[in-house]
Every structure is written in structure tokens, then in C-alpha cells.
Write an enzyme that holds these catalytic residues in place. Structure first.
Site, PDB file in Angstrom:
ATOM      1  CG  ASP A 124      32.771 -17.847  -5.309  1.00 23.60           C
ATOM      2  OD1 ASP A 124      33.621 -16.960  -5.124  1.00 23.60           O
ATOM      3  OD2 ASP A 124      32.842 -18.698  -6.212  1.00 23.60           O
ATOM      4  CB  CYS A 139      38.527 -13.354  -3.297  1.00 28.61           C
ATOM      5  SG  CYS A 139      40.212 -13.916  -3.551  1.00 28.61           S
ATOM      6  CG  HIS A 141      35.998 -15.241  -6.495  1.00 25.27           C
ATOM      7  ND1 HIS A 141      35.945 -16.298  -5.620  1.00 25.27           N
ATOM      8  CD2 HIS A 141      37.287 -14.835  -6.546  1.00 25.27           C
ATOM      9  CE1 HIS A 141      37.165 -16.531  -5.153  1.00 25.27           C
ATOM     10  NE2 HIS A 141      37.992 -15.655  -5.690  1.00 25.27           N
TER      11      HIS A 141
END
Length: 588
Positions: free
Chosen positions: A545, A421, A547
Site C-alpha cells: 500500500d 499513490c 498510502h
């Protein structure tokens, strides 16, 4: 009486000048209505008493899209109002006489006094002062009245480097083709062709509004209409005769030819009530003007690196009221790209002309507008655009400035689920510097990042090829290593403290404009913006994000919250966080 409307950002530029300036106003003219979209400083003029406006026009004209006309002059920060008005009248009269000026019925003079207030607005054909209104984003307000056209022409030309006249001959032939009656302008989306035959059918007397609105698909008011130029291969004539083949024996020196893969790319604006015959002439005039610029650049050894091939780049900048077209020496004949550093003097001069800041790379080739799509590197770009925002008088909202690409898990054939990440957040940060023109380096992959950390002594060699995490400090090191970019690090002992940094983050987005990497606990994210209510203290973070593991589906990414506004509870209230805030370098 002329009605004058000026773009709000242009008015601000004129009234914020802190020294004497003079230059040209440009915009759209519809009968006696003048819409001023921008201003350009005349760096070549030093004496307003006897100005040579031709020099200024030669510098600015090629940068303006077709249909965007020079419509007046401006003088700023001169104290004596009476002498300023007279000077403005004389300058307008001289400009109207210039052989390079369009045949505008009305030219406007704007005078800004020593108090930075517009003191006089007049026209060259009348001593009567006129009024002027202003509108924010004026060109967008004219979408209902104005059409935009884009034409791109790829054509090779051949020249002998030992014979300077060979370029001139080739360009002359190209201009002859564009001026000939055998050429046609084709609008592929409307299956309509504008040619000399249109005159016989009467189509050239129809208006643009009739041609482009009467079709089944109406024009998107904010997009460009594609135009192609084609040439008729046959011509019916009473003087038809058997073809004659002429042969010319060349010497070995004359046979030494180089190919220039020339690309001509123009923008043209016109009002919807413009007749097609006028539009055809506008296309032709704009093409010829660009060819003149190309020819001058090819033959000017002082400005053009030996063997360089020019290219045209279009720029849509918030600081300028309409797009501009810039031509740069772009490629060596060998195919190698000319370094940005060699074009710095040219860019610096353009920044002065268009009143652009001298610490941001706004006119690099990487900053140029990409038509139809911003998918320039195979990744989604600016995924936050279109998200709803709560706006009111007490809420400050600050967002990332410019473009970035969305990097997330499982992209680029790399399975980094559960460990990559922070690498992906770094790549998003790096992409921002690419999109804004600070670098043309490719975005580093995971092994490149690991190798860099080993090279600077931060990690052992066993780190390369591993699935070990990195954090904000490693991102800071890599930004410095790859881009020579410095960053500020902010540390908080818990997620509960992050709202206390709201004003600091707002200041960062307003001054630097770069996305922020944040790492805490076992997760890393990218902050794209912040919303702060001065009265209630409510804070929201715009989060990207990394992820996400799915396909690059923008709708899914936004609706499922992979890019969206998050409250303070999004953060782990007990984990410490480190934020990496990249600082944009000062450069052109």
C-alpha cells in the site's frame, strides 16, 4: 566407500539436458563424503577422447569460493551406456592428473543416458559403482557443519602504462605480502588473530569450531564471518640492522604512474572441524588465485578495455547451489563506470557455463549480492518477506520474483499525501527493474514522471509541478518511456470481478515475476502476489500500500497491514479497475 549427496537443482539440470554436454562438478569434500553443489559446462572442451581439463579449470576455478572444490565430471545424453561409462572413467583419470586439480582423495563421475536418467556414478580410484542421494538446498542443509568467511581488502597499486612489467612487479609484491609470515588474519567480531605466532601458541592446531563457538557470541549459521588481513609493522629478528635507504633515479617516462584502487573480495567455506592452520592456507590460496585473475585481466588487452580497473562481484542465485565470484572490468582509470553493454559477451559465456537462462539479466553488476543490507537505495526492500502464508495442497501461491523497494507517501522530501499513490506504485515497479539489473537509471521522481508524460504528448505542460493523479495507463506509458518496457493492461468493471483474474495473475507472476500496479476509483496499489485455492475458489491478494505516511518501520508496516494479504472485499466492489502488468524484457 564414498558417500555422495547432490543438490536437487543440480540433479535436475543434469537430467534435463537435451544434447550432449560435459563439464565439471563442484562442491564440498569432507574426507570421503562429497557434497555436489553445482555443475559447470566446459565451453573450452570439444574432444572428450583427449580433453585438456586445464583450460576448463582455468575458466571455472576463479569463480568458486575458497573451499568449494572441483570434485568430478559429468557427461550427459550419450546413448551407449557401456562406452559412456568407459569414457567417464578415462576422463576422471585425466582430470585427476591435471596440475590445477586439488588433491581430493575422491573424484566422482556422473553419467546421464539418452533417456535423461543417471545411469552411472563412479569414482576415479575404483571401478565400483556408488550410490547417490539428493537434497533440496543442500548448502542450507549443511549450515550446522559449514562456516562461511568473507574478506575484503582495499589496496592501491601503481603502474606505468608504457611499461607492462610494472603491473607484474606490483602484483608480485602484493603476492609476496600475502605469502609472508608477517601477515595476519584478524577476525574482528571474535578479537582473534591468526598469524605465524599462532603456531607457537598452538592456536593453529585448534579447529574452527573451537575458536568460533567457544566465544561469548556464537556464529550465525547463515551469515559470513568477517575477516581482515593485516601486516605486522615490526619483526623481531636476530639479523636486525640499521635501516638502509636506497634511492633510484627515474626518467620522466618512468615517473608517469597511474593508481589503481584495487579491491580484493573473497568468500571461503570450510567445515567446522577444519584446523586453523588449514584455514589460514585456504585464505592465502584463495587470495592468490584472485590476484592471478586480476593480473591477467589487467594485462589482457583483448578482454580488458584500456585503463580498466577490475572488481569482484558475488552472486547468490537460486539456480546455482552455492555463491559464485565473478570479476569484471568495472571502472576506467578516470573513474567512469564501464557500460554493461560492453560486458554482454562475458555474461553470455558465464550464463552458458552455469546453465543460466539466456533471457534474464542474472549476472549484471546490479544483481550482485549486497552484504549486511539490501537498503541499496534508502528504502525498505522486499517488505513482504516474513509474512505468514496459508499453504496446502489445493492452494497455488505465486509471488513477485526478486527484489523491489517500497515507495510510499511522504518519502524523498515530497509531500504527495492524497495524490501521489500511483506515482509511488510506479516507483516500486521501476525499482524492481533496477534491482534485477535491467537498468542502472535512477528512480524517476514525480516531476520526472510528469515531464515524461508531457514529452510523449499525453499531458499538457501545465501538468508539470501539479498534484494531479495518474493511473495505470500513465504508468504503462512511463515504463515504456524510461525503460522501453511493454506492459499488459487488464480491465475489470468492478472490484467484484478481480477474483476471476486469479489464474491470469498467477501466470503473470510465474512467467514475468514483476509487481503489478492496480488503480481503481481514487486509489492505486501494488500487487506482489496472489493465493488461489483450486477447490474452494478462495482468492487472496498480497498488497503493498503506497498510502502509508509513517517511518520505514518494517514491523509496523506488516502488523498494521500496509503490506499484507487481503481478501476480495479489500477492493471497492462497484469501482472499475485497471491493472498494469509489466513484461520483463528478454536480455542478459
Amino acid at each position: 566407500m564414498a558417500k555422495v549427496t547432490i543438490d536437487e537443482s543440480t540433479k535436475s539440470l543434469l537430467t534435463q539436458s537435451d544434447h550432449n554436454d560435459f563439464g565439471l562438478l563442484y562442491g564440498l569434500i569432507d574426507s570421503d563424503d562429497i557434497f555436489i553443489l553445482g555443475c559447470a559446462k566446459c565451453n573450452t572442451l570439444t574432444d572428450l577422447a583427449s580433453p585438456n581439463w586445464n583450460l576448463c579449470l582455468q575458466e571455472i576455478h576463479p569463480c568458486l569460493p575458497g573451499g568449494i572444490l572441483v570434485c568430478g565430471i559429468f557427461l550427459t545424453n550419450l546413448n551407449d551406456d557401456e562406452s559412456l561409462t568407459q569414457l567417464c572413467k578415462n576422463s576422471l583419470a585425466n582430470l585427476a592428473k591435471s596440475k590445477l586439480m586439488n588433491k581430493a582423495k575422491v573424484l566422482v563421475g556422473i553419467c546421464v543416458d539418452g533417456k535423461n536418467e543417471i545411469s552411472t556414478i563412479l569414482t576415479h580410484h575404483s571401478d565400483q559403482l556408488i550410490s547417490m542421494s539428493s537434497q533440496s538446498k543442500l548448502l542450507e542443509q549443511l549450515n550446522d557443519k559449514v562456516l562461511r568467511f568473507r574478506m575484503k581488502v582495499d589496496t592501491p597499486i601503481y603502474f606505468n602504462p608504457d611499461n607492462r612489467n610494472s603491473i607484474q612487479r606490483q602484483m608480485h609484491r602484493l603476492k609476496q605480502m600475502i605469502e609472508s609470515t608477517s601477515k595476519c588474519y584478524f577476525f574482528p567480531d571474535w578479537k582473534f588473530m591468526l598469524s605465524s605466532d599462532s603456531c607457537k601458541s598452538g592456536d593453529d592446531e585448534k579447529t574452527c569450531n573451537h575458536i568460533f563457538i567457544s566465544q561469548a557470541n556464537s556464529v550465525d549459521k547463515k551469515s559470513e564471518i568477517d575477516v581482515e588481513i593485516v601486516q605486522k609493522s615490526t619483526n623481531i629478528s636476530s639479523n636486525s640492522h640499521t635501516p638502509i635507504l636506497e634511492c633510484e633515479i627515474l626518467t620522466s617516462d618512468e615517473c608517469k604512474l597511474y593508481e589503481i584502487p584495487l579491491t580484493i573480495e573473497i568468500l571461503v567455506f570450510c567445515f567446522r572441524d577444519t584446523r586453523m592452520k588449514q584455514l589460514s592456507k585456504l585464505f592465502t590460496d584463495t587470495l592468490l588465485l584472485q590476484l592471478d585473475k586480476i593480473e591477467n585481466l589487467l594485462q589482457d588487452n583483448n578482454k580488458n578495455p584500456v585503463g580498466a580497473i577490475p572488481a569482484i562481484f558475488h552472486y547468490y542465485l537460486s539456480d546455482i547451489g552455492c555463491p559464485i565470484m565473478i570479476m569484471y572490468p568495472n571502472l576506467q582509470v578516470s573513474g567512469d563506470l564501464i557500460a554493461e553493454e560492453s560486458l554482454e559477451d562475458c555474461r553470455r559465456n558465464l550464463h552458458k557455463i552455469f546453465y543460466l537462462p539466456d533471457n534474464k539479466p542474472l549476472l549484471r553488476r546490479a544483481n550482485s549480492y549486497q552484504y549486511r543490507s539490501r537498503f541499496t537505495d534508502g528504502h525498505l526492500v522486499n517488505t513482504h518477506e516474513g509474512l505468514p502464508m496459508t499453504k496446502n495442497d489445493s492452494t497455488q501461491i505465486a509471488l513477485v520474483a526478486g527484489y523491489y523497494s517500497y515507495y510510499h507517501y511522504m518519502q524523498d522530501n515530497i509531500n504527495d499525501d492524497q495524490w501521489g499513490c500511483a506515482y509511488r506504485s510506479f516507483q516500486t515497479l521501476f525499482s524492481w527493474f533496477r534491482h534485477q539489473g535491467y537498468t542502472d537509471k535512477p528512480t524517476p521522481m514525480h516531476k520526472d514522471i510528469q515531464q515524461a508524460l508531457c514529452d510523449v504528448g499525453d499531458k499538457p505542460s501545465t501538468f508539470i509541478g501539479s498534484k494531479k493523479w495518474i493511473g495505470s495507463y500513465e504508468v504503462n506509458i512511463c515504463l515504456d518511456h524510461f525503460l522501453n518496457v511493454s506492459s499488459r493492461i487488464i480491465c475489470v468493471s468492478s472490484g467484484a470481478e478481480l477474483p476471476q483474474k486469479a489464474r491470469e495473475l498467477i501466470r503473470h507472476f510465474k512467467t514475468e515475476g514483476t509487481p503489478i500496479m492496480i488503480g481503481g476509483g481514487v486509489l492505486a496499489h501494488t500487487i506482489l502476489g496472489i493465493s488461489f485455492n483450486d477447490i474452494t475458489g478462495e482468492v487472496k491478494f498480497l498488497i503493498l500500500d503506497p498510502h502509508y505516511t509513517g517511518k520505514d518501520d518494517l514491523k509496523n508496516i506488516q502488523t498494521k497491514g500496509w503490506c499484507g494479504w487481503k481478501g476480495p472485499n479489500f477492493w471497492d466492489q462497484r469501482a472499475n479497475y485497471n491493472l498494469c502488468l509489466p513484461m520483463a524484457p528478454s536480455m542478459i
